[in-house]
Each structure stands twice: as structure tokens, then as C-alpha cells.
Design a protein around this motif. Structure first.
Motif, mmCIF file in Angstrom:
data_model
loop_
_atom_site.group_PDB
_atom_site.id
_atom_site.type_symbol
_atom_site.label_atom_id
_atom_site.label_comp_id
_atom_site.label_asym_id
_atom_site.label_seq_id
_atom_site.Cartn_x
_atom_site.Cartn_y
_atom_site.Cartn_z
ATOM 1 N N ASN A 91 -6.369 16.675 3.942
ATOM 2 C CA ASN A 91 -7.716 16.789 4.490
ATOM 3 C C ASN A 91 -8.297 15.421 4.834
ATOM 4 O O ASN A 91 -9.407 15.092 4.410
ATOM 5 N N LEU A 92 -7.566 14.638 5.585
ATOM 6 C CA LEU A 92 -8.019 13.289 5.924
ATOM 7 C C LEU A 92 -9.369 13.313 6.640
ATOM 8 O O LEU A 92 -10.252 12.500 6.335
ATOM 9 N N ASP A 93 -9.551 14.249 7.561
ATOM 10 C CA ASP A 93 -10.829 14.321 8.274
ATOM 11 C C ASP A 93 -11.987 14.583 7.310
ATOM 12 O O ASP A 93 -13.057 13.972 7.436
ATOM 13 N N MET A 117 0.840 -1.197 0.000
ATOM 14 C CA MET A 117 0.000 0.000 0.000
ATOM 15 C C MET A 117 0.878 1.251 0.000
ATOM 16 O O MET A 117 1.928 1.291 0.650
ATOM 17 N N SER A 118 0.410 2.265 -0.722
ATOM 18 C CA SER A 118 1.106 3.547 -0.736
ATOM 19 C C SER A 118 0.876 4.235 0.611
ATOM 20 O O SER A 118 -0.072 3.894 1.334
ATOM 21 N N ARG A 139 -2.594 5.420 5.260
ATOM 22 C CA ARG A 139 -3.174 6.437 6.163
ATOM 23 C C ARG A 139 -4.703 6.362 6.154
ATOM 24 O O ARG A 139 -5.348 6.414 7.202
ATOM 25 N N LEU A 140 -5.283 6.235 4.966
ATOM 26 C CA LEU A 140 -6.740 6.133 4.874
ATOM 27 C C LEU A 140 -7.225 4.827 5.494
ATOM 28 O O LEU A 140 -8.271 4.800 6.147
ATOM 29 N N TRP A 141 -6.474 3.744 5.324
ATOM 30 C CA TRP A 141 -6.855 2.459 5.901
ATOM 31 C C TRP A 141 -6.985 2.560 7.425
ATOM 32 O O TRP A 141 -7.944 2.066 8.011
ATOM 33 N N ARG A 195 -10.556 1.934 9.342
ATOM 34 C CA ARG A 195 -10.682 0.878 10.362
ATOM 35 C C ARG A 195 -11.353 1.408 11.626
ATOM 36 O O ARG A 195 -12.035 0.669 12.326
ATOM 37 N N ARG A 196 -11.171 2.690 11.907
ATOM 38 C CA ARG A 196 -11.817 3.282 13.085
ATOM 39 C C ARG A 196 -13.336 3.306 12.942
ATOM 40 O O ARG A 196 -14.051 3.418 13.943
#
Length: 131
Positions: free
Chosen positions: A96-98, A14-15, A20-22, A26-27
């Protein structure tokens, strides 16, 4: 390469934005949403898939600029089977992960589950429960 072996190899490679998105996806398990990584589906390996809500989340890196038509065909194949595909660029996940997770969550909450959520606890023993 067999399908399962290819999926496993892809999970190991995975990149950084995918990883990071994974972690963030998962949360969402605590809310009852279960994602799988690179789960073989219709001959493809979507980055993340929530089978219960028929939602696919793809992380598009710079290489996707030259794969627009291929991505369109792939998304159309998923759509024919009732899946919605969300695509996010590496920069969106980095900056902008959130917001990305909020967008995914909005689609999850709006989607109708294709099967009932798992009940907590163990199933009743034979002869117990509703008759």
C-alpha cells in the motif's frame, strides 16, 4: 566510525522497502517537502526526516518486533524535540505504498513549518529588495 561515514554507509545499505519509500518521498519535493535519509539527529539515524515539518518516517522490518522498547525510547527522544514519528512496516510499503505516502502527506500538510520555505529564484543583490 565517524557519524557522517556511518550515515553514508547506511544510505548505501537501504532495504528494498526503504528504497521504494525513498523514491516516493523524493517526489514530494515538487510540493515543497524535502526529506533526508539517515540524517544524524540526536544521536540516532532516522530512516527519513523532514526537518522543516519536524517529521520522521521509519520503516520497520521484522527485526523491530524485538526492539519495541528501544523504538519507544527513541520516539520519545524525538518527541521531546518536537518531532512526530510515523512508523510503517515493510508489508505496508510493499502492499500500500500510495496509502503510506498519503498518510505522510497528511502529516506534512497539517504540520506548521519550523522555518520559511525557500523562495524560488536568487536572493536580491545588495541594496535591492525590501529596505
Amino acid at each position: 566510525m565517524p557519524v557522517v561515514a556511518k550515515a553514508r554507509a547506511m544510505r548505501k545499505r537501504m532495504s528494498p522497502p526503504e528504497a521504494r519509500l525513498w523514491v516516493a518521498l523524493r517526489r514530494l519535493r515538487s510540493r515543497g517537502y524535502h526529506f533526508r535519509r539517515q540524517h544524524p539527529t540526536l544521536g540516532f539515524y532516522p530512516d527519513f526526516i523532514c526537518l522543516d515539518r519536524r517529521l520522521i518516517v521509519e520503516v520497520d522490518g521484522s527485526g523491530h518486533e524485538w526492539r519495541v522498547e528501544e523504538d519507544r525510547r527513541r520516539d520519545a527522544a524525538f518527541a521531546r524535540e518536537g518531532f512526530t514519528t510515523l512508523r510503517y512496516g515493510n508489508a505496508s510499503i510493499r502492499d500500500n505504498l500510495d496509502g503510506v505516502v498519503e498518510g505522510v502527506l497528511a502529516h506534512l500538510e497539517a504540520a506548521v513549518p519550523t522555518r520559511p520555505r525557500l523562495r524560488l529564484g536568487h536572493p536580491p543583490r545588495d541594496g535591492e529588495g525590501e529596505g
